[in-house]
Structure formats: structure tokens, C-alpha cells
Design a protein around this motif. Structure first.
Motif, mmCIF file in Angstrom:
data_model
loop_
_atom_site.group_PDB
_atom_site.id
_atom_site.type_symbol
_atom_site.label_atom_id
_atom_site.label_comp_id
_atom_site.label_asym_id
_atom_site.label_seq_id
_atom_site.Cartn_x
_atom_site.Cartn_y
_atom_site.Cartn_z
ATOM 1 N N SER A 80 0.832 -1.205 0.000
ATOM 2 C CA SER A 80 0.000 0.000 0.000
ATOM 3 C C SER A 80 0.868 1.258 0.000
ATOM 4 O O SER A 80 0.531 2.254 -0.647
ATOM 5 C CB SER A 80 -0.930 0.013 1.213
ATOM 6 N N TYR A 81 1.965 1.210 0.721
ATOM 7 C CA TYR A 81 2.890 2.345 0.739
ATOM 8 C C TYR A 81 3.499 2.541 -0.652
ATOM 9 O O TYR A 81 3.633 3.666 -1.129
ATOM 10 C CB TYR A 81 3.974 2.108 1.793
ATOM 11 N N PHE A 82 3.821 1.455 -1.325
ATOM 12 C CA PHE A 82 4.350 1.563 -2.686
ATOM 13 C C PHE A 82 3.302 2.104 -3.656
ATOM 14 O O PHE A 82 3.657 2.735 -4.652
ATOM 15 C CB PHE A 82 4.924 0.228 -3.167
ATOM 16 N N ASP A 83 2.016 1.894 -3.386
ATOM 17 C CA ASP A 83 0.983 2.510 -4.215
ATOM 18 C C ASP A 83 1.096 4.033 -4.134
ATOM 19 O O ASP A 83 0.952 4.730 -5.143
ATOM 20 C CB ASP A 83 -0.415 2.068 -3.772
ATOM 21 N N GLN A 84 1.371 4.547 -2.937
ATOM 22 C CA GLN A 84 1.568 5.994 -2.766
ATOM 23 C C GLN A 84 2.811 6.453 -3.531
ATOM 24 O O GLN A 84 2.809 7.486 -4.192
ATOM 25 C CB GLN A 84 1.708 6.349 -1.283
ATOM 26 N N VAL A 85 3.875 5.668 -3.438
ATOM 27 C CA VAL A 85 5.107 5.966 -4.166
ATOM 28 C C VAL A 85 4.817 6.054 -5.665
ATOM 29 O O VAL A 85 5.243 7.004 -6.337
ATOM 30 C CB VAL A 85 6.178 4.881 -3.891
ATOM 31 N N ASP A 86 4.081 5.085 -6.187
ATOM 32 C CA ASP A 86 3.774 5.066 -7.620
ATOM 33 C C ASP A 86 2.984 6.301 -8.041
ATOM 34 O O ASP A 86 3.208 6.864 -9.126
ATOM 35 C CB ASP A 86 3.003 3.798 -7.988
ATOM 36 N N GLU A 87 2.077 6.729 -7.180
ATOM 37 C CA GLU A 87 1.314 7.952 -7.467
ATOM 38 C C GLU A 87 2.250 9.153 -7.548
ATOM 39 O O GLU A 87 2.152 9.972 -8.469
ATOM 40 C CB GLU A 87 0.247 8.164 -6.395
ATOM 41 N N TYR A 88 3.160 9.267 -6.589
ATOM 42 C CA TYR A 88 4.111 10.378 -6.604
ATOM 43 C C TYR A 88 5.001 10.348 -7.838
ATOM 44 O O TYR A 88 5.262 11.379 -8.453
ATOM 45 C CB TYR A 88 4.988 10.371 -5.350
#
Length: 153
Positions: A80-88
Motif C-alpha cells: 500500500s505504501y508503494f501505491d503511494q510511491v507510484d502515485e508520486y
């Protein structure tokens, strides 16, 4: 070009994350002081935090709240944290499209650094691969057989 390169990173990361699914929850959280951040979980969170600090906060100006490692108890939490990374990364690529070599100023620890978007992007992806290697080595010490998660495999 950055989008295409990040697609390679995502393929490698997904190979790593799928491999980690085969690691027990106990081993996922086991600390080993020989590996920097100590555990596979901690290394994954650290990778995410680094993206969020350099790309999210410094390049995009999005304020970050960095949670302690213990707030991420499962691989799913880390994904889930990597989903945020991908958005950024998506926002970053869009913002700097066509001006990847233009110098920009970013703030770090009270200093102003002059860098270009390509340097920032390269910094965070090489950082991820450094720690990916640590995760593979740590898993080997825990008795697992690492998979090949290189870009070309």
C-alpha cells in the motif's frame, strides 16, 4: 523516457514483492543488525520513505508524515505504501516531462540543493536497488533462495 524506465523498476519490484510472499511473517519481521534497517519489512518501508521524501516532499512539495516501521506489519501494508510511491512518481514524471535536465532547487535538512529531475529519479531508483540487494541477502541468511529480480532476467 522516465515512465518507461519506471515500468522496468515496477517489474523488478513486483518480482521482489511476489518472492517476499513466500517468506514467513516471522522472517519478514526478523531483525538482523548486519542489514542496515534490520528486517525485510524495515527495508521495504525505508525504500518507500526515501521515495516519499525525495519525490513527494522535496520535488513535489507534498508534506509527508513518516510513520515508524512498526506501523507496517504485513507485506500488504508495504505494498500500500508503494501505491503511494507510484502515485508520486506519476506526478513527478508529468511535472518534469521534457525538462528532466533543467536544474531545480530542493530543500534538504535546511540546505538548498540544486539538482535536476533526472538526478532525483536516478537517486531514488538506485537507492531502491541497493536495498533490494540487501533484502535478497537477508532472505538468503534466513534460509530462502532469492529469485532473479534484475531488470533483464
Amino acid at each position: 523516457m522516465l515512465k518507461e524506465q519506471y515500468d522496468f523498476i515496477l517489474s523488478s519490484r513486483n518480482t521482489l514483492l511476489n518472492y517476499i510472499k513466500g517468506i514467513s511473517e516471522q522472517d519478514f519481521l526478523t531483525n538482523n543488525s548486519s542489514f542496515g534497517r534490520g528486517s525485510i519489512r524495515n527495508l521495504l518501508v525505508h525504500i518507500g520513505q526515501t521515495y516519499c521524501a525525495w519525490i513527494g516532499e522535496r520535488a513535489l512539495g507534498i508534506e509527508q508524515k513518516f510513520l515508524p516501521f512498526e506501523k507496517y506489519q504485513t507485506l500488504k501494508d508495504c505494498q500500500s505504501y508503494f501505491d503511494q510511491v507510484d502515485e508520486y512518481i506519476g506526478l513527478f514524471i508529468e511535472k518534469f516531462k521534457g525538462i528532466e535536465l533543467q536544474e531545480i532547487e530542493i530543500h534538504r535538512n535546511g540546505e538548498i540543493l540544486t539538482v535536476n529531475p533526472l538526478q532525483l529519479f536516478t537517486h531514488v531508483i538506485t537507492h531502491e536497488f541497493h536495498h533490494k540487494g540487501q533484502i535478497m541477502s537477508l532472505s538468503r541468511h534466513l534460509g530462502y533462495i532469492p529469485v532473479d529480480a534484475d531488470i533483464i532476467r
